[in-house]
Design a protein around this motif. Structure first.
Motif, PDB file in Angstrom:
ATOM      1  N   ILE A   1     -50.619  31.213   4.368  1.00 42.57           N
ATOM      2  CA  ILE A   1     -49.307  30.833   4.379  1.00 42.57           C
ATOM      3  C   ILE A   1     -49.045  29.788   5.538  1.00 42.57           C
ATOM      4  O   ILE A   1     -49.419  30.054   6.796  1.00 42.57           O
ATOM      5  N   GLU A   2     -48.542  28.696   5.175  1.00 40.94           N
ATOM      6  CA  GLU A   2     -48.507  27.635   6.254  1.00 40.94           C
ATOM      7  C   GLU A   2     -47.564  28.096   7.309  1.00 40.94           C
ATOM      8  O   GLU A   2     -46.537  28.767   7.069  1.00 40.94           O
ATOM      9  N   ASP A   3     -47.869  27.810   8.536  1.00 40.08           N
ATOM     10  CA  ASP A   3     -46.980  28.004   9.663  1.00 40.08           C
ATOM     11  C   ASP A   3     -45.416  27.432   9.119  1.00 40.08           C
ATOM     12  O   ASP A   3     -45.366  26.528   9.232  1.00 40.08           O
ATOM     13  N   ASN A   4     -44.487  28.374   9.256  1.00 35.38           N
ATOM     14  CA  ASN A   4     -42.981  27.850   9.012  1.00 35.38           C
ATOM     15  C   ASN A   4     -43.076  27.217   7.808  1.00 35.38           C
ATOM     16  O   ASN A   4     -42.012  26.284   7.912  1.00 35.38           O
ATOM     17  N   ASP A   5     -43.600  27.531   6.920  1.00 37.43           N
ATOM     18  CA  ASP A   5     -43.620  26.800   5.515  1.00 37.43           C
ATOM     19  C   ASP A   5     -42.120  27.294   4.951  1.00 37.43           C
ATOM     20  O   ASP A   5     -41.822  28.442   4.722  1.00 37.43           O
ATOM     21  N   PRO A   6     -41.419  26.276   4.749  1.00 36.18           N
ATOM     22  CA  PRO A   6     -39.726  26.591   4.244  1.00 36.18           C
ATOM     23  C   PRO A   6     -39.637  26.979   2.706  1.00 36.18           C
ATOM     24  O   PRO A   6     -38.597  27.140   2.426  1.00 36.18           O
ATOM     25  N   SER A   7     -41.031  26.783   1.781  1.00 32.99           N
ATOM     26  CA  SER A   7     -40.776  27.204   0.588  1.00 32.99           C
ATOM     27  C   SER A   7     -40.353  28.539   0.515  1.00 32.99           C
ATOM     28  O   SER A   7     -40.671  29.305   0.982  1.00 32.99           O
ATOM     29  N   PRO A   8     -39.360  28.909  -0.614  1.00 29.24           N
ATOM     30  CA  PRO A   8     -38.918  30.315  -0.940  1.00 29.24           C
ATOM     31  C   PRO A   8     -40.047  31.046  -1.573  1.00 29.24           C
ATOM     32  O   PRO A   8     -40.022  32.350  -0.886  1.00 29.24           O
ATOM     33  N   ALA A   9     -41.176  30.824  -1.871  1.00 26.15           N
ATOM     34  CA  ALA A   9     -42.323  31.452  -2.248  1.00 26.15           C
ATOM     35  C   ALA A   9     -42.968  32.066  -0.959  1.00 26.15           C
ATOM     36  O   ALA A   9     -43.092  33.032  -0.973  1.00 26.15           O
ATOM     37  N   ALA A  10     -43.344  30.998   0.067  1.00 23.96           N
ATOM     38  CA  ALA A  10     -43.689  31.662   1.211  1.00 23.96           C
ATOM     39  C   ALA A  10     -42.935  32.516   2.034  1.00 23.96           C
ATOM     40  O   ALA A  10     -43.298  33.545   2.546  1.00 23.96           O
ATOM     41  N   ARG A  11     -41.274  32.201   2.017  1.00 23.57           N
ATOM     42  CA  ARG A  11     -40.581  33.201   2.454  1.00 23.57           C
ATOM     43  C   ARG A  11     -40.640  34.600   2.036  1.00 23.57           C
ATOM     44  O   ARG A  11     -40.479  35.441   2.761  1.00 23.57           O
ATOM     45  N   ALA A  12     -40.619  34.554   0.695  1.00 22.37           N
ATOM     46  CA  ALA A  12     -40.693  35.859  -0.019  1.00 22.37           C
ATOM     47  C   ALA A  12     -41.839  36.590   0.555  1.00 22.37           C
ATOM     48  O   ALA A  12     -41.775  37.843   0.642  1.00 22.37           O
ATOM     49  N   LYS A  13     -43.092  36.064   0.585  1.00 21.24           N
ATOM     50  CA  LYS A  13     -44.343  36.579   0.965  1.00 21.24           C
ATOM     51  C   LYS A  13     -44.341  36.961   2.425  1.00 21.24           C
ATOM     52  O   LYS A  13     -44.390  38.401   2.795  1.00 21.24           O
ATOM     53  N   VAL A  14     -43.463  36.014   3.357  1.00 16.96           N
ATOM     54  CA  VAL A  14     -43.401  36.663   4.637  1.00 16.96           C
ATOM     55  C   VAL A  14     -42.312  37.965   4.885  1.00 16.96           C
ATOM     56  O   VAL A  14     -42.587  38.774   5.474  1.00 16.96           O
TER      57      VAL A  14
END
Ligand SMILES: Nc1ncnc2c1ncn2[C@@H]1O[C@H](COP(=O)(O)OP(=O)(O)O)[C@@H](O)[C@H]1O
Ligand SMILES: [Mg+2]
Length: 420
Positions: A104-117
């Protein structure tokens, strides 16, 4: 007593070895896993200490700075060099910043990334807890961290190790199984051929006698007509020899596989008879071959005569096949061991000898160097000697011109067997 235990150990050797192997593998795996877990533990406590210092730094910096807007800078400066995954979440536990999260990219704003975080935060909280970040004694956000890449790799190590060990065991097991199967196949084919071979000679001989008797019945001319030395009594005597032989063969096969009966027998007489049997066959095997016996008086011992004869026959047959038909010499010797605890039988020939490279494989089922051999003679002999008589059979030495095979049979063990 000690002798008895020794023999037992030798027989059960493969089982003991297998047990030893399994215990060894399990111990090694435990040590490996324990060691890995220990290293992980140390790394984790190091990581925890490091995180604690980061958090302290962070809070110090945050308290010194009145502006909450500095958070980002502090986060970048203080946490930048950490290589473990870090997430800062707000009071609502929703991630605000993150870095070093695999894939996951640092501070990736995409909803998919957020969900994973968000999912990862749960795991981090479970593994290491959550650390409240305070500003002027007020909690303003939460700090979460996870395993560094080294720790995550190390965590997988025990599973990789166990997997490797299991794969190793599986491959070994399949290998063993294959060897056993091919040995079994050899034994089946060999046994079938050996049966056909052993039955063949007396059967064809019997057929010959029957033919003679039949023509005698049909023509009324006594069989002795063209061969005067053969009267009916003679023929029946010969037929009886053949039937006896058939009986013996049937007995032999009957004994294999079941626990054979051991009886006190005169071993020297048995060896003499076996030698004599082959001497009678010499005209077919090689006219120039001599079979000589050298016997010393032996202690009385219990054994299965039919099976021991079979084992010795196999040694003599090999010797006959190895020697020159013109000047072959075969010796059958017997003597008690010095301590009288066993008797020693040797079959010696002046044949071609056995190359050193073959010596280790001689007794394996299916090992043969002969065009029409099936490599079962020595296997069978070993089974008879070792399993049924708790003795030993081995190649003493071999070079062109001298090959010595030896059978050692324990006296006390055999006698004890009989009395119990
Ligand atoms: N006395 C001997 N001289 C030379 N080679 C021998 C002797 N005994 C056994 N061998 C070797 O051992 C092999 C295995 O013998 P054996 O198990 O009886 O099977 P086979 O006789 O069917 O080949 C033989 O093929 C031969 O190469
Ligand atoms: Mg043979």
């Amino acid at each position: 007593m000690a002798k008895k235990n020794n023999i037992k150990l030798a027989i059960g050797g493969t089982t003991v070895f297998k047990l030893f192997l399994v215990v060894g593998i399990v111990l090694i795996s435990i040590v490996f896993i324990w060691y890995t877990l220990d290293v992980i533990g140390q790394l984790k406590s190091d990581a925890e200490k490091m995180v604690a210092s980061y958090v302290k730094l962070w809070q110090l910096a945050a308290n010194d700075n009145t502006s909450g807007g500095e958070v980002q800078i502090i986060f970048d400066e203080v946490i930048k060099k950490a290589n473990f995954p870090v997430v800062i979440a707000g009071l609502d536990h929703q991630p605000i910043f993150w870095r070093n999260i695999p894939n996951i990219e640092d501070n990736d704003p995409s909803p998919a990334a957020r969900a994973k975080v968000i999912k990862l935060v749960e795991k981090m909280r479970h593994d290491y807890g959550e650390i409240p970040l305070k500003y002027n004694d007020q909690v303003i956000s939460y700090f979460y961290y996870g395993d560094s890449p080294v720790i995550s790799q190390l965590r997988r190590m025990p599973f990789i190790e166990i997997g490797l060990v299991l794969a190793f065991i599986l491959i070994g097991f399949i290998g063993f199984q294959n060897i056993r199967r091919s040995e079994e196949r050899h034994i089946w084919v060999g046994m079938a051929k050996e049966t056909a071979h052993q039955l063949g000679t007396p059967i064809s001989s019997l057929m010959g006698w029957i033919e003679i008797l039949q023509s005698q019945c049909e023509t009324g001319i006594p069989a002795a007509g063209n061969q005067p030395e053969l009267n009916t009594a003679e023929i029946t005597a010969q037929m009886k020899t053949d039937v006896d032989r058939l009986q013996r063969v049937a007995n032999r096969f009957g004994q294999i596989g079941s626990r054979p009966e051991l009886r006190e027998i005169d071993l020297n007489k048995l060896l003499e008879d076996t030698g004599q049997y082959f001497r009678r066959r010499l005209p077919f095997e090689g006219k120039g071959i001599q079979i000589n016996c050298h016997f010393s008086p032996l202690p009385v011992m219990a054994m299965n005569g039919e099976l021991i004869t079979w084992a010795v026959e196999n040694l003599i047959k090999n010797a006959l096949q190895a020697v020159d038909p013109e000047k072959g010499r075969i010796e059958i010797n017997s003597a008690p061991a010095k301590d009288m605890k066993c008797v020693v039988i040797q079959v010696i020939d002046n044949g071609s000898g056995i190359p050193a490279a073959y010596a280790r494989r001689l007794f394996r089922p299916g090992f043969t160097t002969k065009k029409r051999g099936w490599g079962l003679g020595l296997t069978l002999a070993r089974r008879i000697v070792q399993e049924y008589h708790k003795g030993k059979i081995f190649l003493v030495r071999s070079k062109p011109g001298e090959t010595v095979f030896q059978i050692t049979l324990p006296v006390q063990e055999a006698t004890k067997k009989k009395t119990t």
